[in-house]
Design an enzyme around this catalytic site. Structure first.
Site, mmCIF file in Angstrom:
data_model
loop_
_atom_site.group_PDB
_atom_site.id
_atom_site.type_symbol
_atom_site.label_atom_id
_atom_site.label_comp_id
_atom_site.label_asym_id
_atom_site.label_seq_id
_atom_site.Cartn_x
_atom_site.Cartn_y
_atom_site.Cartn_z
ATOM 1 N N HIS A 1 10.120 -4.917 -8.408
ATOM 2 C CA HIS A 1 9.863 -5.187 -6.991
ATOM 3 C C HIS A 1 10.710 -4.315 -6.086
ATOM 4 O O HIS A 1 10.811 -4.556 -4.907
ATOM 5 C CB HIS A 1 10.088 -6.672 -6.699
ATOM 6 C CG HIS A 1 9.417 -7.570 -7.685
ATOM 7 N ND1 HIS A 1 10.084 -8.162 -8.734
ATOM 8 C CD2 HIS A 1 8.123 -7.952 -7.808
ATOM 9 C CE1 HIS A 1 9.237 -8.876 -9.461
ATOM 10 N NE2 HIS A 1 8.046 -8.762 -8.933
ATOM 11 N N HIS B 1 16.784 -11.129 -8.733
ATOM 12 C CA HIS B 1 15.549 -11.611 -8.112
ATOM 13 C C HIS B 1 14.661 -12.263 -9.163
ATOM 14 O O HIS B 1 14.471 -13.479 -9.151
ATOM 15 C CB HIS B 1 14.818 -10.438 -7.432
ATOM 16 C CG HIS B 1 13.485 -10.786 -6.848
ATOM 17 N ND1 HIS B 1 12.373 -9.986 -7.037
ATOM 18 C CD2 HIS B 1 13.068 -11.812 -6.080
ATOM 19 C CE1 HIS B 1 11.338 -10.523 -6.401
ATOM 20 N NE2 HIS B 1 11.729 -11.642 -5.813
#
Lengths: 173, 819
Positions: free
Chosen positions: A121, A102
């Site tokens: 995250h 990501h």
């Protein structure tokens, strides 16, 4: 108007983080990549790098490695039970990149459920399901390193099945 | 093994590649992206490239100089093959370079004839002929649509034309396309039998907020960063408004904000909040499904009784005396003063605790987190965000109003760190002539279709088959009625157009339905269509939308649409042209004249004809200049080369959304009244499991593109059904098994996903999936004002089959991060 409000934690993590230490730990096992002939081929030419010997692995204890070079940290795992894609006599040895696809945060291994988890995250990847993203923000499953084990139990990485975060070619040139 | 792309390198964007502004066309947050395109025979190198970085080196975390394989494709641009990279924009204030698992796949989800992605996209108009769909031209297809439609409509009598049309931004919506369809159906015609993409009527999802004077999108995302308490209700933002959560809510928590979550389910959002804020700063009120109204009224009562209200704000900005709008069929509760609301809403924390199934102390604690002044006497800031949990939940009107009561009483609207807003699904992009002729309550379109009403049905990017309630009955009747027309058409193969229209009209008059489907793919309801019209999406056209903080941006066209596909606004215009021509041929000149005014050649023409007329400062050129940060609506002017917007509504304390001249907000005087929609209490009594339902992180909307995306369909080949481990054991269900969910109104299927945090007898099923439609088991009963209640659904569960090869290999581990 530049307004980057991402938390600082991420940058600190990177500066102090595992990339350097993993690279350092693994440096001794790195074999220099093949010379530049790969550039003329349709796919990159991966090196065959010795990561460790089977005897050095303990069940469910991650070993820091790097592949295909020192700047690409990964983890080598003997999961303890056979998984699809696992190698070795027990079919349970796997290796993954630990850069979250990501945003490149360094994943941490959770031995409890054998997942790699992102502190940035909160994505998580299943080491027993080929690095499938169990939940998260990455648009690819976790790059897995293709392994081979020789007669002496030496474990070699010889390829990667997804693009590694932070490089537009898995082999830097 | 998990799906892997086996991509080991990507073409490098060269310096000087063409750059286009892109707002993600998926969710309401509207993250900024940049689309880079360049000729296929060119590429950058490690040393010479768009980024200026040396790409022979490993790039650091959060770098701007990397893109994932999902961000790359080869597409057509002006007829030429070009490389395409769509990557998150680090300079956009919305997302600061973050991409979600949905938006960061935009490039991969474009149609590519080179890489074979999204080959499901429609390329040509299709007409049902010779027993299947045959490709044809726009002129041919629209002529048939116009001739059949003209037979069932007339001046002042358009009730036999039923229309299902999106009202959203992003995707294939936006100001251009809502105007195109709106001008046709609400301007040239006055169609009242219409509905919106996600609900069975043409109505607001938040009538009460508007009736109380408060627009539902009233804050800026920055308010989350400076607040004391984030109050989330029926919302799961890390999954469904991802970068709002990551880039605005998380910084708020890191600055000390506490988080209050009302949800019958422990969501992954709650886990993330605990990670960021610390578990002691997160309070989850895990209420019984559908009891939100009792909770909010208790919070309101307690806060008012403690005196934790903003008396000055109430005096200055809210209606003072008694009832302003009495309860009637269009207003399912009295609206009026703060004191009137206190009286009507009064309920003790003890009573609410009993109804909601939570500890009374937690309700008191929640009230303190929302409203108790700080130790130094200063007021506490609280931002309230709600979404489908209450929008598609019990007693929509009163529940949303009750939540807004709390925000108004504490002065948390129009203030820094405040706001009381829906989070949103799609982006917004609504600009249409008045819909007042539709009436309120609006007609319940799906039920009318089931009952045999309507003769011609125009569908614009709606898939009732996947996303409506009472879907089992709807599909059964819709199949039957549209098959009547198909059979009539098949029986007249080879007939002239005139003969064919006669045959269709005869079938319609016998109870059949002629179905015209405008969409980007061949949808499930599209399987029953007689004419299918191919549309383009954002990026295949220029498209304007606003996000959840009213941020208006222009997505620039960066590639060609597939085949003959057109923007919806131009399809609407060409349909209007065809109707005008046919009506004139038939000598109906007065009526034909109503279909003038569609001489648009481009989507910009539609924009100028619609949105620009109401907002004369706003043009494409100016929006291009404003880039991915755009301008927050309403636009107030144009100064120094910049559009001037409005970062936060109601800062002057004057409330206008209800149209009242006094500018005073109204309170909701609506007491708790149990499960309000017909049939819900009975269904609950007769079935074991709550089938709570909603979205996932990875699947956008009803999977219309994701069903053809390997990465996504590999993760969830079927919709998941999260179920408690002991419940699963009792039913003999294991992870990956296929379960049937069945009740008094229908049945559907799902993949078992055992979830330890699921409460006994409470499941959660992914909504809108093509391979298991949750709407099949939602009963027909709606809330007042025909607001569907999808959430409160009860059913039984049985095993159908063991895990298949597609599901057996999947990860069924917890979604909750453990660091």
């Amino acid at each position: 108007m530049k307004c980057n409000k991402l938390v600082d934690v991420g940058r600190r993590q990177f500066l102090r983080g595992g990339v350097m230490s993993a690279a350092g730990a693994a440096a001794a096992t790195i074999v220099a990549p093949a010379p530049a002939k790969a550039q003329s081929l349709a796919r990159v030419d991966y090196p065959s790098n010795r990561l460790a010997n089977l005897s050095e692995l303990k069940p469910n204890e991650p070993m820091d490695i790097a592949y295909p070079d020192a700047d690409s940290p990964g983890v080598l795992l003997k999961l303890g039970s056979a998984v699809e894609g696992g190698v070795g006599p027990d079919g349970d040895v796997v290796a993954f990149s630990v850069l979250c696809p990501h945003k490149g945060w360094q994943l941490s291994y959770n031995a409890g459920d054998k997942t790699l988890n992102c502190p940035g995250h909160f994505s998580r990847f299943d080491c027993e399901a080929g690095g499938q993203q169990t939940w998260g923000h990455a648009t690819q499953n976790l790059p897995q390193f293709m392994l081979r084990i020789d007669d002496k139990g030496d474990i070699f990485a010889e390829g990667v099945d997804e693009l590694i975060y932070g490089r537009l070619s898995n082999m830097l040139a | 093994m998990a799906y892997k792309r086996q991509i080991d390198r990507l073409p490098i964007i060269p310096a000087g590649a063409r750059e286009q502004n892109v707002t993600c066309h998926y969710c309401i947050v509207g993250c900024g992206y940049r689309a880079y395109t360049w000729p296929v025979n060119r590429q950058g190198s490690a040393q010479s490239n768009w980024s200026g970085e040396d790409l022979s080196q490993q790039q650091p975390m959060e770098t701007d100089a990397w893109y994932a394989p999902s961000m790359y494709n080869v597409v057509k641009q002006n007829g030429q093959d070009v490389h395409l990279v769509i990557k998150p924009d680090h300079d956009c204030v919305v997302n600061a370079g973050l991409g979600s698992v949905r938006g960061a796949r935009m490039a991969e989800n474009r149609r590519s004839d080179i890489y074979g992605t999204q080959q499901q996209r429609l390329t040509d108009p299709l007409v049902w002929r010779y027993g299947t769909w045959q490709p044809t031209t726009w002129d041919d297809a629209l002529d048939l649509v116009a001739r059949v439609t003209a037979r069932v409509i007339d001046k002042e009598n358009e009730d036999d034309l039923f229309v299902s049309m999106f009202d959203h931004g992003g995707s294939a919506g936006g100001y251009e396309n809502t105007w195109g369809t709106g001008k046709l159906y609400f301007g040239s015609m006055k169609v009242k039998h219409c509905r919106i993409h996600n609900r069975p009527a043409y109505n607001s999802e938040v009538h009460s907020s508007r009736d109380m004077g408060v627009d539902e999108l009233n804050y800026g995302y920055g308010d989350y960063e400076v607040t004391d308490t984030i109050f989330l209700v029926g919302a799961n933002p890390i999954e469904t408004q991802t970068n709002l959560f990551l880039n605005h809510m998380m910084p708020g928590m890191r600055s000390g904000a506490r988080v209050l979550v009302v949800d019958p389910r422990r969501t992954v959002t709650i886990n993330a909040c605990e990670e960021v804020a610390g578990a002691e700063n997160v309070l989850h009120l895990q209420i019984n499904s559908g009891t939100d109204l009792a909770l909010f009224n208790a919070l309101f009562t307690h806060i008012a009784d403690q005196g934790w209200v903003d008396a000055d704000f109430i005096a200055k900005s809210t209606f003072a005396e008694g009832i302003a709008v009495p309860e009637d069929e269009a207003h399912p509760a009295n609206l009026g003063s703060f004191e009137a609301a206190r009286e009507a809403c009064r309920i003790s924390t003890a009573e609410a605790a009993e109804i909601c199934g939570v500890a009374e102390a937690d309700i008191v604690k929640a009230a303190e987190w929302i409203a108790r002044p700080k130790d130094d006497g200063s007021r506490r800031k609280c931002v309230t965000a709600y979404e489908k949990g209450i929008i598609w939940g019990n007693d929509n009107y009163r529940t949303i109003g009750a939540l807004l009561n709390i925000a108004l009483a504490t002065g948390n609207v129009g203030r820094e760190g405040g706001g009381c807003c829906r989070l949103g699904g799609h982006q917004e992009g609504y600009y249409r002539p008045s819909d007042a002729h539709v009436g309120r309550p609006a007609p319940y379109i799906d039920q009318l279709l089931i009952a045999g009403r309507g003769k011609v049905h125009h569908i614009w990017a709606n898939d009732h088959y996947k996303t409506t309630l009472n879907a089992s009955a709807f599909k059964r009747e819709y199949n039957r009625r549209t098959n009547m027309v198909k059979e009539a058409m098949d029986a007249r193969a080879g007939a002239t157009r005139e003969e064919m229209v006669d045959a269709i009209v005869a079938a319609i008059n016998a109870g059949g339905l002629f179905s015209v489907n405008v969409d980007i793919i061949h949808s499930q309801i599209g399987q029953q269509a007689h004419v299918i019209l191919p549309a383009v999406e954002s990026g295949e056209m220029n498209l304007t939308s606003m996000n959840g903080e009213r941020r208006l941006r222009l997505t620039e066209k960066y590639m060609d649409g597939p085949g003959q596909a057109l923007p919806d606004c131009l399809i609407a215009a060409r349909l209007a042209n065809a109707l005008e021509r046919v009506l004139r041929e038939e000598g109906r000149n007065d009526y034909a004249d109503q279909f003038k005014g569609y001489d648009w050649q481009t989507e910009e023409d539609a924009f100028m004809d619609g949105y620009h007329q109401g907002n004369p400062e706003v043009t494409y050129e100016r929006l291009r200049t404003m880039g991915n940060n755009g301008v927050q609506e309403p636009v107030k002017g144009f100064e120094n080369g910049q559009l001037v917007g409005t970062p936060r509504l109601y800062e002057d304390g004057v409330f206008t959304r209800h149209g009242r001249e006094d500018g005073k907000a109204l309170f909701m005087a609506g007491g708790w009244r149990g499960l309000e929609a017909p049939g819900k209490a009975q269904q609950k009594a007769n079935h074991r499991f709550l089938i709570n339902n909603g979205r996932s992180n990875i699947n956008w909307q009803n999977w219309f593109l994701d069903q053809d995306n390997d990465f996504v369909s590999d993760r969830f080949p079927l919709p998941y059904l999260q179920i408690n481990p002991e419940d699963a054991a009792e039913l003999g269900l294991k992870n990956g098994d296929m379960a049937e969910v069945y009740n008094d109104v229908g049945a559907t299927q799902a993949m078992v996903y055992i979830e330890p945090t699921a409460r006994r007898n409470e499941t959660f099923m992914l909504f809108g999936a093509p391979s298991g439609t949750q709407g099949n088991v939602i009963n027909a009963g709606t809330n007042t004002l025909i607001l569907p209640n999808y959430k409160q659904t009860w059913a039984n569960i049985r095993k159908i089959a063991d895990a298949s090869p597609a599901t057996a290999k999947l990860s069924f581990k917890s979604w909750e991060v453990e660091l």
